[in-house]
Design a protein around this motif. Structure first.
Motif, mmCIF file in Angstrom:
data_model
loop_
_atom_site.group_PDB
_atom_site.id
_atom_site.type_symbol
_atom_site.label_atom_id
_atom_site.label_comp_id
_atom_site.label_asym_id
_atom_site.label_seq_id
_atom_site.Cartn_x
_atom_site.Cartn_y
_atom_site.Cartn_z
ATOM 1 N N ASP A 35 -29.001 8.061 -2.598
ATOM 2 C CA ASP A 35 -28.914 6.819 -1.834
ATOM 3 C C ASP A 35 -28.711 5.695 -2.845
ATOM 4 O O ASP A 35 -29.160 5.801 -3.993
ATOM 5 C CB ASP A 35 -30.195 6.598 -1.019
ATOM 6 C CG ASP A 35 -30.032 5.519 0.054
ATOM 7 O OD1 ASP A 35 -29.979 5.873 1.242
ATOM 8 O OD2 ASP A 35 -29.961 4.315 -0.305
ATOM 9 N N ILE A 36 -28.030 4.629 -2.419
ATOM 10 C CA ILE A 36 -27.830 3.506 -3.342
ATOM 11 C C ILE A 36 -29.161 2.842 -3.683
ATOM 12 O O ILE A 36 -29.283 2.152 -4.690
ATOM 13 C CB ILE A 36 -26.855 2.462 -2.761
ATOM 14 C CG1 ILE A 36 -27.335 1.965 -1.397
ATOM 15 C CG2 ILE A 36 -25.455 3.019 -2.679
ATOM 16 C CD1 ILE A 36 -26.521 0.804 -0.845
ATOM 17 N N SER A 37 -30.166 3.068 -2.842
ATOM 18 C CA SER A 37 -31.505 2.522 -3.080
ATOM 19 C C SER A 37 -32.437 3.637 -3.546
ATOM 20 O O SER A 37 -32.687 4.602 -2.820
ATOM 21 C CB SER A 37 -32.057 1.889 -1.798
ATOM 22 O OG SER A 37 -33.439 1.639 -1.908
ATOM 23 N N SER A 38 -32.970 3.512 -4.743
ATOM 24 C CA SER A 38 -33.914 4.520 -5.252
ATOM 25 C C SER A 38 -35.191 4.526 -4.414
ATOM 26 O O SER A 38 -35.837 5.569 -4.246
ATOM 27 C CB SER A 38 -34.242 4.250 -6.720
ATOM 28 O OG SER A 38 -34.801 2.955 -6.880
ATOM 29 N N ALA A 39 -35.545 3.367 -3.863
ATOM 30 C CA ALA A 39 -36.733 3.289 -3.007
ATOM 31 C C ALA A 39 -36.529 4.125 -1.745
ATOM 32 O O ALA A 39 -37.475 4.756 -1.256
ATOM 33 C CB ALA A 39 -37.019 1.835 -2.639
ATOM 34 N N LEU A 70 -40.254 22.136 -1.390
ATOM 35 C CA LEU A 70 -40.214 20.896 -2.160
ATOM 36 C C LEU A 70 -39.536 21.082 -3.514
ATOM 37 O O LEU A 70 -38.882 20.151 -4.020
ATOM 38 C CB LEU A 70 -41.635 20.354 -2.339
ATOM 39 C CG LEU A 70 -42.324 19.859 -1.055
ATOM 40 C CD1 LEU A 70 -43.779 19.491 -1.329
ATOM 41 C CD2 LEU A 70 -41.567 18.664 -0.478
ATOM 42 N N MET A 71 -39.666 22.266 -4.083
ATOM 43 C CA MET A 71 -39.024 22.546 -5.373
ATOM 44 C C MET A 71 -37.498 22.547 -5.260
ATOM 45 O O MET A 71 -36.802 22.371 -6.258
ATOM 46 C CB MET A 71 -39.501 23.896 -5.901
ATOM 47 C CG MET A 71 -40.928 23.878 -6.456
ATOM 48 S SD MET A 71 -41.051 22.901 -7.978
ATOM 49 C CE MET A 71 -40.110 23.933 -9.118
ATOM 50 N N CYS A 72 -37.000 22.729 -4.045
ATOM 51 C CA CYS A 72 -35.535 22.761 -3.842
ATOM 52 C C CYS A 72 -34.934 21.363 -3.788
ATOM 53 O O CYS A 72 -33.710 21.212 -3.816
ATOM 54 C CB CYS A 72 -35.202 23.500 -2.552
ATOM 55 S SG CYS A 72 -35.567 25.267 -2.584
ATOM 56 N N LEU A 73 -35.785 20.353 -3.692
ATOM 57 C CA LEU A 73 -35.315 18.978 -3.519
ATOM 58 C C LEU A 73 -35.351 18.207 -4.826
ATOM 59 O O LEU A 73 -36.327 18.289 -5.580
ATOM 60 C CB LEU A 73 -36.194 18.254 -2.496
ATOM 61 C CG LEU A 73 -36.112 18.762 -1.055
ATOM 62 C CD1 LEU A 73 -37.356 18.369 -0.270
ATOM 63 C CD2 LEU A 73 -34.863 18.205 -0.384
ATOM 64 N N ALA A 74 -34.280 17.444 -5.069
ATOM 65 C CA ALA A 74 -34.238 16.628 -6.287
ATOM 66 C C ALA A 74 -33.485 15.330 -5.993
ATOM 67 O O ALA A 74 -32.484 15.332 -5.254
ATOM 68 C CB ALA A 74 -33.543 17.391 -7.419
ATOM 69 N N PRO A 75 -33.946 14.220 -6.553
ATOM 70 C CA PRO A 75 -33.230 12.951 -6.363
ATOM 71 C C PRO A 75 -31.994 12.893 -7.248
ATOM 72 O O PRO A 75 -31.963 13.484 -8.338
ATOM 73 C CB PRO A 75 -34.260 11.909 -6.790
ATOM 74 C CG PRO A 75 -35.119 12.627 -7.790
ATOM 75 C CD PRO A 75 -35.177 14.051 -7.344
ATOM 76 N N ALA A 76 -30.967 12.216 -6.763
ATOM 77 C CA ALA A 76 -29.758 11.973 -7.564
ATOM 78 C C ALA A 76 -29.622 10.464 -7.724
ATOM 79 O O ALA A 76 -29.580 9.736 -6.735
ATOM 80 C CB ALA A 76 -28.533 12.562 -6.871
ATOM 81 N N GLN A 77 -29.576 10.004 -8.957
ATOM 82 C CA GLN A 77 -29.553 8.570 -9.227
ATOM 83 C C GLN A 77 -28.142 7.988 -9.160
ATOM 84 O O GLN A 77 -27.968 6.796 -8.890
ATOM 85 C CB GLN A 77 -30.162 8.288 -10.608
ATOM 86 C CG GLN A 77 -31.581 8.819 -10.785
ATOM 87 C CD GLN A 77 -32.565 8.230 -9.788
ATOM 88 O OE1 GLN A 77 -32.415 7.081 -9.373
ATOM 89 N NE2 GLN A 77 -33.567 9.015 -9.405
ATOM 90 N N LEU A 79 -23.773 8.843 -8.129
ATOM 91 C CA LEU A 79 -22.831 9.724 -7.434
ATOM 92 C C LEU A 79 -22.347 10.834 -8.359
ATOM 93 O O LEU A 79 -22.094 11.965 -7.923
ATOM 94 C CB LEU A 79 -21.622 8.923 -6.929
ATOM 95 C CG LEU A 79 -21.694 8.312 -5.521
ATOM 96 C CD1 LEU A 79 -20.400 7.590 -5.198
ATOM 97 C CD2 LEU A 79 -21.986 9.374 -4.467
ATOM 98 N N GLU A 80 -22.230 10.520 -9.637
ATOM 99 C CA GLU A 80 -21.753 11.514 -10.604
ATOM 100 C C GLU A 80 -22.686 12.724 -10.678
ATOM 101 O O GLU A 80 -22.269 13.817 -11.072
ATOM 102 C CB GLU A 80 -21.620 10.880 -11.993
ATOM 103 C CG GLU A 80 -20.441 9.902 -12.134
ATOM 104 C CD GLU A 80 -20.679 8.577 -11.446
ATOM 105 O OE1 GLU A 80 -19.689 7.833 -11.252
ATOM 106 O OE2 GLU A 80 -21.845 8.287 -11.080
ATOM 107 N N ASP A 81 -23.949 12.538 -10.282
ATOM 108 C CA ASP A 81 -24.914 13.650 -10.311
ATOM 109 C C ASP A 81 -24.599 14.706 -9.247
ATOM 110 O O ASP A 81 -25.180 15.788 -9.254
ATOM 111 C CB ASP A 81 -26.341 13.126 -10.079
ATOM 112 C CG ASP A 81 -26.805 12.212 -11.199
ATOM 113 O OD1 ASP A 81 -26.247 12.305 -12.312
ATOM 114 O OD2 ASP A 81 -27.716 11.393 -10.956
ATOM 115 N N LEU A 82 -23.665 14.374 -8.333
ATOM 116 C CA LEU A 82 -23.321 15.299 -7.252
ATOM 117 C C LEU A 82 -22.114 16.163 -7.601
ATOM 118 O O LEU A 82 -21.585 16.875 -6.751
ATOM 119 C CB LEU A 82 -23.014 14.515 -5.964
ATOM 120 C CG LEU A 82 -24.047 13.459 -5.538
ATOM 121 C CD1 LEU A 82 -23.617 12.810 -4.228
ATOM 122 C CD2 LEU A 82 -25.428 14.079 -5.409
ATOM 123 N N ALA A 83 -21.703 16.141 -8.851
ATOM 124 C CA ALA A 83 -20.473 16.823 -9.276
ATOM 125 C C ALA A 83 -20.483 18.317 -8.972
ATOM 126 O O ALA A 83 -19.440 18.907 -8.677
ATOM 127 C CB ALA A 83 -20.224 16.585 -10.765
#
Length: 484
Positions: A35-39, A70-77, A79-83
């Motif tokens: 998300d564009i908002s880290s919050a 929960l271990m399957c979930l990770a934040p992406a800071q 868009l490039e992290d979605l490569a």
């Protein structure tokens, strides 16, 4: 295109994005939430954690299984992290320009085999992919709220969508335990298009002072068999959200009056009375008991109402007749007899409307008759097509129009409306059960009464009604011939 979808990128940390991310993680997928908002990301992940922990506390989930999810979930800071994503599910704001820009950026970031999907509820998939170099890999993947609970997913093909992409998405959703249906990209897709009359006819009845909101909702819930009344449901969805979808469909169909938005609903939105989330909408949610608005009456005793639907009754000199789309007053004047018109009913609640020429005792005779049959009676103002009948007829008409235009198959239309919005019957099955000639007659009477295109019957309805009449005539002729 990618055959195995290991890594799922979800864009949007709102309610829908978080719900979709939770579903994907439950399947053991590696999920990246952006998300564009880290919050917003933190809030989404915390919400998932709380929901899963609540299930653990209620004995619905083990603590070990919660931790695995929960271990399957990770934040992406970025868009490039979605490569490395195999599948991108966009659940960002419902604005075309935002979605177009996102996918243009993703086309640069992601590999050529990555599948692109949008969770949009009403925006054209074709338009979203307009500026992509390879729009063939873009499709709609429309989940319903709350995503972890609702089984239906609309898989939407844009004009450029590759059929192998659609097939892969359908198979993937089946593996996720969902019920996928496929359709062409059209304003509102299947559910949000065909459901418009459910809301629109309730708003019109409210605007015309046919009955108070509570009575309108009770009629659709208890007589119509719907899970919740339409006005209460718009409060629950959010008046702003429901109104925006209606406007989107209305403009998407070039201001076709079948989808005309309600001025009364617009007033609520303008006043900030958005429903349950703001405390007030059609109802004051600080005073209302939500369970009183969401308890469908299960069909129990249908014999008398079904018999009435096939003809009429004489009750102490009062003509009691199932609505065919005309007002009770019109029938009373035509037949020179006190008249009460009765709405379609699937349960133990009967909705009636007396002619303006009736005396109070005439109407009370009809009320007393139904009460003796063990029915709850709701009385409304004299109104063509009543509440349930005209709503159901409009829903059936819209479903037939979608079928005729090749938007979706008959099977998928009925599955979508039963599964996605919990209708008591699929609209096409309902139309066949009521009889196509009766549905046509109701709409023709409504169109004549109002002089509006809003109630124009779909050509496919006219054809089905004609074939049904032909089949009846042919059967009657055959029976007569057999007795010669």
């Amino acid at each position: 295109m990618a055959q195995t979808l290991h890594t799922i990128a979800v864009i949007g940390g709102g309610t829908m994005g978080a719900g979709i991310a939770e579903i994907a993680a439950q399947q053991g997928k590696s999920v990246l939430l952006y998300d564009i908002s880290s919050a917003a990301i933190d809030k989404a992940l915390d919400g998932i954690r709380q929901r899963l922990s609540s299930r653990v506390q209620r004995g619905k989930l083990s603590a070990a299984r919660r931790d695995e999810i929960l271990m399957c979930l990770a934040p992406a800071q970025r868009l490039e992290d979605l490569a490395q994503a195999d599948l991108v599910i966009e659940a960002a704001a419902e604005k075309l320009e935002i979605k177009q820009q996102l996918f243009q950026k993703l086309e640069v970031v992601c590999g050529e085999d990555t599948l692109f999907t949008s969770n949009t509820s009403s925006i054209s998939i074709t338009e979203i992919g307009r500026y992509l170099k390879r729009p063939q890999r873009l499709a709609g993947l429309h989940f319903f709220n709350p995503a972890p609970v609702m089984k239906l997913v609309e898989v939407v093909r844009g004009i450029e969508s590759d059929e192998t992409v659609i097939t892969q998405l359908v198979e993937e959703m089946q593996r996720w335990g969902k019920q996928p249906v496929t359709c062409r990209s059209t304003p509102g897709f299947i559910v949000n298009r065909i459901a418009r009359p459910f809301y629109a006819e309730a708003w019109r009845a409210l605007e015309d002072y046919v009955a108070p909101a509570q009575v309108i909702d009770r009629a659709l819930r208890e007589a119509g068999g719907f899970a919740m009344g339409p006005l209460a449901l718009t409060d629950l969805i959010g008046q702003d959200v429901n109104f925006a979808v209606t406007c989107s469909v209305y403009h998407g169909f070039w201001q076709d009056r079948r989808f005309l938005p309600s001025l009364a609903q617009q007033e609520l939105v303008s006043a900030g009375r958005l429903g349950k989330k703001s405390g007030r909408g059609v109802y004051d949610w600080s005073a209302v008991q939500p369970e009183a608005l969401a308890e469908p009456l299960l069909p129990q005793r249908e014999q008398q109402v079904q018999r009435l639907a096939d003809g009429e009754l004489d009750v102490e000199g009062v003509r009691v007749v199932a609505t065919q789309g005309e007002t009770a007053t019109c029938l009373a004047v035509r037949y020179q007899q006190p008249t009460v018109v009765v709405d379609l009913s699937l349960g133990d609640t009967v909705v009636i409307a007396p002619a303006a020429t009736n005396t109070a005792s005439h109407t009370e005779s009809a009320v007393r008759y139904f009460q003796q049959q063990g029915k709850q009676v709701l009385r409304i103002a004299d109104y063509p097509g009543m509440l349930v009948t005209r709503t159901v007829a409009m829903i059936i008409n819209e479903a037939l129009d979608a079928l005729q235009k090749g938007i979706a198959s008959a099977e998928d239309i009925d599955i979508a409306m039963r599964t996605g919005v919990n209708y008591p019957k699929g609209p096409l099955a309902w139309g066949a059960e009521l009889g196509w000639p009766r549905v046509l007659q109701v709409l023709e009477h409504l169109q004549q009464y109002y002089g509006e295109e809003r109630y124009r019957p779909c050509p496919l309805l006219r054809q089905k009604a004609l074939l049904a009449r032909y089949a009846t005539l042919h059967t009657t002729t055959s029976l007569e011939a057999s007795h010669v």
